[in-house]
Design an enzyme around this catalytic site. Structure first.
Site, PDB file in Angstrom:
ATOM      1  N   CYS A  48       0.840  -1.307   0.038  1.00 16.52           N
ATOM      2  CA  CYS A  48      -0.139  -0.083   0.163  1.00 16.52           C
ATOM      3  C   CYS A  48       0.847   1.412  -0.020  1.00 16.52           C
ATOM      4  O   CYS A  48       2.004   1.143   0.622  1.00 16.52           O
ATOM      5  CB  CYS A  48      -0.854   0.070   1.321  1.00 16.52           C
ATOM      6  SG  CYS A  48      -2.222   1.512   1.091  1.00 16.52           S
ATOM      7  N   CYS A  55      -4.655  -0.016  10.424  1.00 18.35           N
ATOM      8  CA  CYS A  55      -4.782  -0.813   9.431  1.00 18.35           C
ATOM      9  C   CYS A  55      -4.515  -2.367   9.788  1.00 18.35           C
ATOM     10  O   CYS A  55      -3.580  -2.734  10.410  1.00 18.35           O
ATOM     11  CB  CYS A  55      -3.882  -0.804   7.947  1.00 18.35           C
ATOM     12  SG  CYS A  55      -4.040  -1.774   6.777  1.00 18.35           S
ATOM     13  N   CYS A 108      -1.936   4.102   7.209  1.00 16.85           N
ATOM     14  CA  CYS A 108      -3.115   4.082   8.087  1.00 16.85           C
ATOM     15  C   CYS A 108      -2.797   3.369   9.419  1.00 16.85           C
ATOM     16  O   CYS A 108      -2.469   2.162   9.264  1.00 16.85           O
ATOM     17  CB  CYS A 108      -4.735   3.774   7.625  1.00 16.85           C
ATOM     18  SG  CYS A 108      -5.109   4.420   6.152  1.00 16.85           S
TER      19      CYS A 108
HETATM   20  C1  LIG Z   1      -7.618  -3.093   4.442  1.00 16.93           C
HETATM   21  S1  LIG Z   1      -8.207  -1.861   3.337  1.00 16.93           S
HETATM   22  C2  LIG Z   1      -7.816  -2.248   1.806  1.00 16.93           C
HETATM   23  C3  LIG Z   1      -8.581  -1.276   0.687  1.00 16.93           C
HETATM   24  C4  LIG Z   1      -7.722   0.024   0.587  1.00 16.93           C
HETATM   25  N1  LIG Z   1      -6.427   0.323   0.754  1.00 16.93           N
HETATM   26  C5  LIG Z   1      -8.646   0.973   1.562  1.00 16.93           C
HETATM   27  O1  LIG Z   1      -8.031   1.430   2.384  1.00 16.93           O
HETATM   28  O2  LIG Z   1      -9.844   1.284   1.406  1.00 16.93           O
HETATM   29  C6  LIG Z   1     -10.190  -2.340   3.415  1.00 16.93           C
HETATM   30  C7  LIG Z   1     -10.954  -1.723   4.384  1.00 16.93           C
HETATM   31  O3  LIG Z   1     -10.619  -2.099   5.839  1.00 16.93           O
HETATM   32  C8  LIG Z   1     -10.825  -0.978   6.415  1.00 16.93           C
HETATM   33  N2  LIG Z   1     -10.069  -1.202   7.548  1.00 16.93           N
HETATM   34  C9  LIG Z   1      -8.751  -1.063   7.815  1.00 16.93           C
HETATM   35  N3  LIG Z   1      -8.294  -1.190   8.846  1.00 16.93           N
HETATM   36  C10 LIG Z   1      -9.325  -1.364   9.667  1.00 16.93           C
HETATM   37  C11 LIG Z   1      -9.555  -1.737  11.048  1.00 16.93           C
HETATM   38  N4  LIG Z   1      -8.511  -1.747  11.928  1.00 16.93           N
HETATM   39  N5  LIG Z   1     -10.859  -1.778  11.507  1.00 16.93           N
HETATM   40  C12 LIG Z   1     -11.897  -1.726  10.788  1.00 16.93           C
HETATM   41  N6  LIG Z   1     -11.534  -1.422   9.488  1.00 16.93           N
HETATM   42  C13 LIG Z   1     -10.503  -1.476   8.849  1.00 16.93           C
HETATM   43  C14 LIG Z   1     -10.243   0.117   5.561  1.00 16.93           C
HETATM   44  O4  LIG Z   1     -10.681   1.481   6.000  1.00 16.93           O
HETATM   45  C15 LIG Z   1     -10.887  -0.062   4.267  1.00 16.93           C
HETATM   46  O5  LIG Z   1     -12.432   0.335   4.236  1.00 16.93           O
HETATM   47  S1  SF4 Z   2      -6.470   0.768   5.504  1.00 15.84           S
HETATM   48 FE1  SF4 Z   2      -4.421  -0.241   5.008  1.00 15.84          FE
HETATM   49  S2  SF4 Z   2      -4.695  -1.082   2.863  1.00 15.84           S
HETATM   50 FE2  SF4 Z   2      -6.190   0.382   3.049  1.00 15.84          FE
HETATM   51  S3  SF4 Z   2      -5.229   2.572   2.722  1.00 15.84           S
HETATM   52 FE3  SF4 Z   2      -4.881   2.233   4.935  1.00 15.84          FE
HETATM   53  S4  SF4 Z   2      -2.877   1.399   5.260  1.00 15.84           S
HETATM   54 FE4  SF4 Z   2      -3.544   1.063   2.964  1.00 15.84          FE
END
Ligand SMILES: C[S@@+](CC[C@H](N)C(=O)[O-])C[C@H]1O[C@@H](n2cnc3c(N)ncnc32)[C@H](O)[C@@H]1O
Ligand code: SF4
Length: 327
Positions: free
Chosen positions: A70, A77, A74
């Site tokens: 990525c 994440c 975040c």
């Molecule tokens: C892992 S991300 C991958 C896709 C993309 N990078 C994004 O951020 O949309 C998929 C979804 O999981 C959410 N997400 C990530 N970490 C999370 C957490 N600790 N608790 C709940 N949702 C989470 C993200 O905000 C996103 O909507």
């Molecule tokens: S939630 Fe994780 S995978 Fe999605 S943009 Fe943020 S760092 Fe990248």
């Protein structure tokens, strides 16, 4: 020839077995993931489809997290860049075809950031394949939005049904604190740009937000109402051991965690937003079964006793086909 014949028959046998096990695991949702990731496999009962009392279940929805890489960082994440593996495209397509044969109707591509690998062309080709060749009724993507271009919409927009863009705050500083951003680029400007492209290229637009310590007091009603997504999915920040907490994790998300009451207060504040779909920690834990990328262990566990059997079968099925399942 003989080998090919044998493989084909073992495929069919496993597909039938998989379907049969799904029928047994009535109402279970399965999430597998990352390196290769066939990630969330939701099931839908025949009862839900037809309004009958029959309890047959078919796999209907798959989340395929084909990359963990990525461009954002975040802090909460739960799907971190623990590997850089991505399946070769032909293998990925083969896995998707097998899932279609097992009953998949919807596929969602996620990550990591799905637009990162091969500048979105890998993703675009999978989207085209799923819509044009597999003829899936629903093909969707979850993305942070930052790497999406109009050129991508021109090439692949016809094959995409839904695009969800993640946005946790309408305050740019809050996004920066969370880590949702890259350099000086504005996450919010990009969100609006992608929203407009979705309108122009007739792709349904959704928003995902993770509610955490830094945005829990925000009122997003006005901005969400103006953007008018078909759905606003609101997640309570979730901790997954080994991903965003504990030993060997790439993130320490404890400081982002909010209580159930804080999450409920956020939902109450936004009750006028009709497209809001909440996902509490409890709902996520009860709904998903997640395997790591080497299919070596559960992160969450489903409550259904047959889940282990199901996952063992999936593991065998995909390893046999050189597809690695993970979350
Ligand atoms: C892992 S991300 C991958 C896709 C993309 N990078 C994004 O951020 O949309 C998929 C979804 O999981 C959410 N997400 C990530 N970490 C999370 C957490 N600790 N608790 C709940 N949702 C989470 C993200 O905000 C996103 O909507
Ligand atoms: S939630 Fe994780 S995978 Fe999605 S943009 Fe943020 S760092 Fe990248």
């Amino acid at each position: 020839m003989l080998m090919q014949f044998c493989f084909k028959n073992v495929h069919s046998f496993l597909a039938a077995l998989l379907r049969w096990i799904y029928m047994l695991v009535s109402g279970t949702q399965v999430q597998q993931t990352p390196v290769g990731h066939i990630s969330r496999l939701k099931t839908r009962t025949k009862e839900q489809k037809e309004g009958s009392s029959t309890q047959l279940t078919t796999p209907s929805s798959v989340n395929y997290h084909f990359t963990r890489q990525c461009n954002y960082k975040c802090g909460f994440c739960f799907h971190t860049a623990k590997t850089s593996f991505v399946l070769p495209i032909e293998e990925a397509k083969r896995g998707l075809r097998l899932l279609k044969e097992a009953g998949m109707e919807k596929v969602n591509f996620s990550g990591g950031e799905p637009f990162l690998h091969e500048r979105g062309n890998f993703l675009g080709e999978l989207v085209r394949y799923c819509k044009q060749e597999l003829q899936l009724p629903s093909v969707s993507i979850v993305s942070n939005g930052s790497l999406i271009t109009e050129n991508w919409f021109q090439k692949y927009g016809d094959y995409l049904d839904i695009l969800a863009v993640s946005c946790d705050s309408f305050n740019e500083d809050t996004n920066k604190v969370i880590g949702r951003g890259q350099g000086r680029k504005s996450h919010l400007d990009k969100l609006h740009q992608v929203h407009n492209w979705c309108r122009d290229y007739k792709v349904a637009f959704k928003i995902n937000s993770v509610i955490n310590t830094f945005n829990v007091d925000e009122d997003m009603t006005e901005q969400i109402t103006a953007l008018n997504p078909v759905r606003w999915k609101v997640f309570q920040c979730l901790i997954i051991e080994g991903e965003n907490a504990g030993e060997n994790s790439l993130r320490e998300a404890e400081k982002f965690v909010i209580s159930d009451q804080q999450f409920q207060d956020f939902l109450d504040r936004h009750q006028s937003v009709k497209c809001l779909v909440p996902e509490s920690n409890q709902k996520m834990r009860d709904s998903y079964l997640i395997l790591d990328e080497y299919v070596s262990g559960f992160i969450f566990s489903s409550q259904h006793p047959l889940s282990f059997l199901l996952i063992t079968m999936l593991k065998f099925f995909f390893i046999f086909n050189n597809v690695v399942i993970s979350v």
